[in-house]
Design a protein around this motif. Structure first.
Motif, short mmCIF file in Angstrom:
data_model
loop_
_atom_site.label_atom_id
_atom_site.label_comp_id
_atom_site.label_asym_id
_atom_site.label_seq_id
_atom_site.Cartn_x
_atom_site.Cartn_y
_atom_site.Cartn_z
N GLY A 49 -69.99 -17.85 -71.06
CA GLY A 49 -69.41 -19.26 -71.19
C GLY A 49 -68.01 -18.70 -71.09
N SER A 50 -67.44 -17.45 -71.16
CA SER A 50 -66.11 -17.03 -71.08
C SER A 50 -65.66 -17.27 -69.67
N ASP A 51 -64.30 -17.21 -69.36
CA ASP A 51 -63.76 -17.46 -68.14
C ASP A 51 -64.26 -16.08 -67.26
N CYS A 52 -64.17 -15.01 -67.57
CA CYS A 52 -64.71 -13.60 -67.10
C CYS A 52 -66.08 -13.78 -66.60
N ALA A 53 -66.99 -14.34 -67.73
CA ALA A 53 -68.52 -14.18 -67.28
C ALA A 53 -68.74 -15.53 -66.32
N GLU A 54 -67.98 -16.56 -66.35
CA GLU A 54 -68.20 -17.75 -65.47
C GLU A 54 -68.00 -17.36 -64.09
N ALA A 55 -66.84 -16.72 -64.07
CA ALA A 55 -66.42 -16.15 -62.70
C ALA A 55 -67.21 -15.09 -61.98
N ALA A 56 -67.63 -14.18 -62.92
CA ALA A 56 -68.75 -13.23 -62.30
C ALA A 56 -70.01 -13.73 -61.89
N THR A 57 -70.57 -14.43 -62.53
CA THR A 57 -71.92 -15.04 -62.47
C THR A 57 -71.66 -16.22 -61.24
N LEU A 58 -70.62 -16.73 -60.99
CA LEU A 58 -70.29 -17.72 -59.83
C LEU A 58 -70.27 -16.77 -58.59
N VAL A 59 -69.59 -15.42 -58.60
CA VAL A 59 -69.57 -14.72 -57.45
C VAL A 59 -71.16 -14.15 -57.14
N VAL A 60 -71.76 -13.76 -58.14
CA VAL A 60 -73.16 -13.05 -58.06
C VAL A 60 -73.92 -14.26 -57.20
N GLY A 61 -74.06 -15.36 -57.85
CA GLY A 61 -74.69 -16.55 -57.40
C GLY A 61 -74.40 -16.63 -55.79
N GLU A 62 -73.05 -16.84 -55.54
CA GLU A 62 -72.35 -16.91 -54.15
C GLU A 62 -73.27 -15.71 -53.27
N LEU A 63 -72.97 -14.60 -53.50
CA LEU A 63 -73.51 -13.38 -52.91
C LEU A 63 -74.95 -13.49 -52.84
N ALA A 64 -75.57 -13.70 -53.83
CA ALA A 64 -76.99 -13.62 -53.69
C ALA A 64 -77.57 -14.81 -52.84
N ALA A 65 -76.98 -16.11 -53.01
CA ALA A 65 -77.35 -16.90 -52.07
C ALA A 65 -77.12 -16.77 -50.71
N ASN A 66 -75.99 -15.93 -50.23
CA ASN A 66 -75.76 -15.47 -48.74
C ASN A 66 -76.87 -14.47 -48.36
N ALA A 67 -77.09 -13.65 -49.40
CA ALA A 67 -78.28 -12.61 -49.08
C ALA A 67 -79.64 -13.49 -48.77
N VAL A 68 -80.02 -14.19 -49.53
CA VAL A 68 -81.29 -14.93 -49.20
C VAL A 68 -81.11 -16.08 -48.10
N THR A 69 -80.17 -16.49 -48.02
CA THR A 69 -79.88 -17.39 -46.66
C THR A 69 -79.44 -16.85 -45.56
N HIS A 70 -78.81 -15.88 -45.35
CA HIS A 70 -78.50 -15.00 -44.01
C HIS A 70 -78.80 -13.65 -43.78
N GLY A 71 -79.46 -13.16 -44.94
CA GLY A 71 -79.75 -11.71 -44.75
C GLY A 71 -81.11 -11.68 -44.85
N ARG A 72 -81.90 -12.47 -45.11
CA ARG A 72 -83.25 -12.39 -45.39
C ARG A 72 -84.20 -12.08 -44.20
N VAL A 73 -85.07 -10.97 -44.72
CA VAL A 73 -86.23 -10.53 -43.74
C VAL A 73 -87.51 -10.56 -44.41
N PRO A 74 -88.27 -11.61 -43.96
CA PRO A 74 -89.70 -11.81 -44.62
C PRO A 74 -90.20 -10.49 -45.10
#
Length: 140
Positions: A42-67
């Motif tokens: 819930g700290s600002d740092c944790a919220e920012a870092a988890t948002l970045v993780v979420g965005e990069l992971a979402a990009n990996a599974v959306t655009h970088g996925r190989v079955p």
């Protein structure tokens, strides 16, 4: 001078987790790791870092996925500079992320804009033996 990474934790997902659910799990695991490093939920740092993780992971599974292939999340904490480095690797090295101007009413295209706004730096590196790693560094 580059930071000295005192702590690192590699969070590798089991086969088949290159899904939206896997990206969501990566965000939750990152939150737990940050909390263990003394960056509270819930700290600002944790919220920012988890948002970045979420965005990069979402990009990996959306655009970088190989079955049949997973993505990898790695978090590093620099003890001397107060920087957390987030790395998300996938197996689609030929598909490099590009920041675009999102459509005003579109439902996508804002992830890297958010990453760039929150991170001190971000980029893409080749991943050995195959793929790419998208990384971002955030000051705590």
């Amino acid at each position: 001078m580059p930071p000295s990474w005192r702590s690192s934790q590699s969070l590798q997902h089991a086969k088949g987790c290159s899904t939206r659910r896997g990206a969501r799990l990566a965000r939750h695991l990152a939150g737990h790791r940050l909390d263990a490093w003394g960056i509270p939920y819930g700290s600002d740092c944790a919220e920012a870092a988890t948002l970045v993780v979420g965005e990069l992971a979402a990009n990996a599974v959306t655009h970088g996925r190989v079955p049949g292939r997973d993505f990898e999340l790695r978090l590093l904490l620099s003890g001397d500079s107060g920087i957390v480095r987030i790395e998300v690797g996938d197996t689609r090295g030929e598909r490099r992320p590009m920041m675009a101007v999102p459509e005003p009413y579109g439902d996508g295209g804002r992830g890297l804009v958010l990453v760039a706004a929150l991170a001190e730096a971000w980029g893409v590196a080749d991943r050995v033996p195959v793929g790419k790693t998208v990384w971002a560094e955030l000051r705590l």
